[in-house]
Design a protein around this motif. Structure first.
Motif: not given
Length: 186
Positions: A61-66
Motif C-alpha cells: 500500500q505504501t508504493l501503490i500511489p507511486t
C-alpha cells in the motif's frame, strides 16, 4: 556498472493486535495512506526501472500511489518480508527485540534469527543489483536495519532500528568498489 536501490520503510500502519489482522494483512492507517501519497513526488523523481515490495499489505500500500503515478506494476517478493521473530503481538515486544539484537544468532522455535534475516536481506538486495539499475523497494524496519548492517553500516543497533520512522527512505548505491548508503531521506 552501478545500481541504486531506494529502500522504503512502509508508511504508518495499524498496530498489531492479538485479534488481528495478522502481520501480513495489517493495512496503512488514514495517516499512512496520506504519507504514501506524499511520497510520490520524491519516489517518482528516482525513476525506478523496477518497483518491488514485501508481500505484506502495508508495504504494498505504501508504493501503490507511486506505481500508479509512474504507470508501473508492483512486484511482490517474499524475501523482502519482515523478520519472522516468532513473537505473537505483545505490548512488551521492545524488550524481546532488544534481547534478539543482543543475541542475533538465537531464534525462537520455528522462527528466524536476526543473523538469518541479515543474510536473507543482503542476499535479496544484491540479487536485485544483478538484474536492474534503479529499484524501488518497500519493506520493513527490521529488514532495513539488518540489511544496512549486513552491507557494512557498523552503527546499526536496536536503538537505531527502534527509532526508525514510518516511512523512512534509504538510498543504496552499489558499485564494484562497494556500497554507499544515504538516509534516512533522499
Amino acid at each position: 556498472m552501478s545500481t541504486e536501490i531506494v529502500l522504503v520503510r512502509h508508511a504508518h500502519a495499524a498496530p498489531p493486535t492479538p485479534d488481528g489482522p495478522d502481520d501480513h494483512h495489517r493495512p496503512l492507517t488514514a495517516a499512512g495512506t496520506a504519507q504514501a501519497e506524499h511520497l510520490v513526488a520524491v519516489l517518482a523523481r528516482f525513476k525506478p526501472t523496477l518497483i518491488t515490495s514485501s508481500p505484506y499489505l502495508r508495504a504494498v500500500q505504501t508504493l501503490i500511489p507511486t506505481a500508479r503515478a509512474l504507470g508501473m506494476t508492483i512486484h511482490t517478493t517474499p524475501t523482502l518480508r519482515e523478520w519472522d521473530s516468532g513473537l505473537a503481538p505483545t505490548p512488551d515486544y521492545a524488550h524481546h527485540y532488544a534481547e534478539s539484537w543482543s543475541n542475533p544468532h538465537t531464534s525462537r522455535p520455528n522462527a528466524e534469527s536476526l543473523h538469518q534475516l541479515t543474510t536473507r536481506a543482503t542476499t535479496a538486495l544484491r540479487s536485485l543489483t544483478q538484474r536492474h539499475h534503479r529499484v524501488l523497494v518497500a519493506t520493513h524496519g527490521t529488514f532495513i536495519s539488518r540489511a544496512l548492517l549486513g552491507l557494512g553500516q557498523t552503527t546499526i543497533d536496536w536503538p537505531f532500528s527502534n527509532a526508525m520512522p514510518s516511512p523512512a527512505l534509504y538510498r543504496l548505491h552499489f558499485t564494484p568498489q562497494g556500497t554507499t548508503v544515504t538516509g534516512p531521506g533522499l
